[in-house]
Design an enzyme around this catalytic site. Structure first.
Site, PDB file in Angstrom:
ATOM      1  N   ASP A 118      80.457   3.640 133.324  1.00 58.38           N
ATOM      2  CA  ASP A 118      80.870   2.387 133.325  1.00 58.38           C
ATOM      3  C   ASP A 118      81.081   1.622 134.839  1.00 58.38           C
ATOM      4  O   ASP A 118      81.163   2.652 135.652  1.00 58.38           O
ATOM      5  CB  ASP A 118      82.363   2.311 132.729  1.00 58.38           C
ATOM      6  CG  ASP A 118      83.352   3.103 133.033  1.00 58.38           C
ATOM      7  OD1 ASP A 118      82.977   4.283 133.554  1.00 58.38           O
ATOM      8  OD2 ASP A 118      84.493   3.074 133.205  1.00 58.38           O
ATOM      9  N   GLU A 151      85.851   5.568 132.514  1.00 59.11           N
ATOM     10  CA  GLU A 151      86.688   6.092 133.876  1.00 59.11           C
ATOM     11  C   GLU A 151      87.321   4.796 134.473  1.00 59.11           C
ATOM     12  O   GLU A 151      88.439   5.159 135.164  1.00 59.11           O
ATOM     13  CB  GLU A 151      85.479   6.788 134.871  1.00 59.11           C
ATOM     14  CG  GLU A 151      86.304   7.598 135.884  1.00 59.11           C
ATOM     15  CD  GLU A 151      86.718   6.736 137.071  1.00 59.11           C
ATOM     16  OE1 GLU A 151      87.373   7.382 137.918  1.00 59.11           O
ATOM     17  OE2 GLU A 151      86.062   5.549 137.209  1.00 59.11           O
TER      18      GLU A 151
END
Length: 454
Positions: free
Chosen positions: A97, A161
């Site tokens: 991400d 994350e």
């Protein structure tokens, strides 16, 4: 075989060839083109990037697993079999991400992955699709050359994350711990990049610790009423006073073992006298940081706890005093500093404001005097003999916090040799994020050597 200079064990000649170097660049570019923006609160999708990674791993003869806590929030895990079944396994992790990017602020579109003038542009170029790409390039090079690492290498490409890791590493650690069976050490993001202090030296900080994450929610309660009336129980006033105290608080110096080693290494590099780091006065540490000049940036954020107010929310109409007001604070805590942090927050908030954790992960430390750190240092020195390798504690946090709950010791090591003037830290979550092609080539070579030596 063993490196004659250091005794570090490597498993045969490097398999990294021109194909691997080309793939590191191409994978970085193509992963950037896949928009995996994480807006927090569960809003995001890593599925397309996860499928891309899984395809690259399958091309290396691996059998990747795609795992989701929620639709679209996809993680990839695979295991590379090592040559020594008795050796503990090694975890290599990177997230898929990225944080949001406003295309109107960028010189190139943040999701173009454009390669221009020897640089790959786009969101995730350093945080951290470049690292994901280098890992993929290395394991595919191993497969082509028939090379096996000494240890099993578990690969984890994670979701979420950039928020709380609820859909990523936390989910994997909580519900699929068996996939990480035998892993004792890990390498992940934010370490082994070139830091240029401006004096011709090249410093490579290797992550060997992280401050803990302490995101706080503050609530002040008071007496609601008309805005024209005197009100000594105004929730907004109470909250504002507490937030000001927190924001202005001078936290004392508290040195973790990793930070002590970093200060000692930097002081030796610059020929500076070192105070007693076991019982230093705040002023002594501040003077040392000042004497280190630009190099102090590697250490200064991690000699103290910190707490920064970031969000305020109160009221709904100018002539109405609300009955409550809320704030959020980004706190970061050093190893061993959690009790002091909590006690200090109790004092700073006072009797009229309540605080609680809205997200809490403990600090981390990793040994810097053992074979793992030595292998990481040697891999950097092999490809840059003039490197100065120092341990450092990350000011923020990574997925290493989640995997630490499985007993895995984490290091920040995703190598890049960067040119002078390249502000690596400004690339993280910044505008015009980019990474040089040469840096990816260097990192792929170093990563291969390090993984086979660990």
């Amino acid at each position: 075989m063993a490196d004659q200079a250091t005794g570090t064990r490597t498993e045969g000649p490097t398999p990294v060839d021109d194909t691997a170097l080309e793939e590191a660049v191409r994978f970085t570019s193509e992963l950037i083109r896949i928009d995996t923006t994480n807006r927090g609160g569960g809003e995001g999708s890593e599925r397309a990037a996860a499928e891309y990674v899984a395809g690259a791993l399958a091309g290396a003869g691996l059998d990747p697993l795609l795992l989701e806590k929620a639709p679209g929030r996809t993680n990839v895990v695979a295991r590379v079999a090592g040559s020594d079944p008795s050796a503990p396994a090694l975890l290599v992790h990177g997230h898929l991400d990225v944080v949001p990017a406003d295309a109107g602020e960028w010189r190139v579109h943040p999701f173009s992955g454009e390669v221009r003038d020897g640089v790959v542009w786009g969101r995730g170029a350093v945080d951290m699709k470049d690292s994901d790409a280098m890992v993929l390039a290395v394991v595919r090079a191993w497969a082509r050359a028939g090379v096996r690492p000494r240890r099993d290498v578990v690969l984890a490409f994670t979701a979420d994350e950039e928020d709380t890791a609820e859909f990523g590493a936390a989910f994997l650690a909580d519900t699929h711990p068996e996939l990480f069976e035998g892993c004792t050490e890990a390498i992940g993001e934010s370490g082994a990049y070139t830091f240029h202090p401006g004096d011709g030296r090249r410093i490579y900080p290797v992550g060997a610790g992280e401050r803990g994450t302490a995101w706080l929610a503050l609530t002040a309660r008071g007496r609601a009423g008309h805005g024209s009336r005197i009100n000594r129980e105004n929730a907004v006033t109470r909250l504002s006073a507490a937030v000001t105290r927190i924001g202005e608080h001078a936290w004392p110096v508290r040195l973790s073992p990793t930070v002590k080693e970093a200060l000692a290494g930097l002081a030796a590099l610059y020929g500076l006298p070192l105070p007693n780091l076991d019982a230093p006065a705040d002023a002594e540490v501040d003077r040392l940081l000042e004497a280190l000049g630009p190099a102090a940036a590697l250490v200064a954020p991690t000699v103290r706890n910190s707490a920064n107010p970031t969000v305020l929310d109160a009221g709904y109409k100018v002539n109405v005093i609300p009955g409550s007001a809320t704030a959020q604070v980004d706190g970061r805590v050093l190893p061993g500093g959690e009790e002091e942090f909590e006690t200090t927050l109790d004092l700073l908030t006072g009797p009229d404001v309540e605080w609680s954790y809205r997200h809490h992960q403990g600090p981390l430390q990793a040994p810097v005097d053992g074979p793992a750190f030595s292998a990481l240092r040697e891999a950097l020195l092999h490809f840059d003999p003039e490197a100065h390798v120092v341990p450092y504690c990350m000011a923020g946090g990574t997925d290493a916090k989640q995997f630490s709950r499985l007993g895995v010791t984490g290091y920040g090591f995703m190598p890049l040799r960067l040119p002078p003037g390249f502000d690596y830290s400004a690339m993280f979550h910044g505008v015009d994020e980019r990474v040089p092609v040469d840096a990816l080539h260097f990192g792929t070579r170093v990563l291969d050597r390090a993984l086979r030596a660990l």
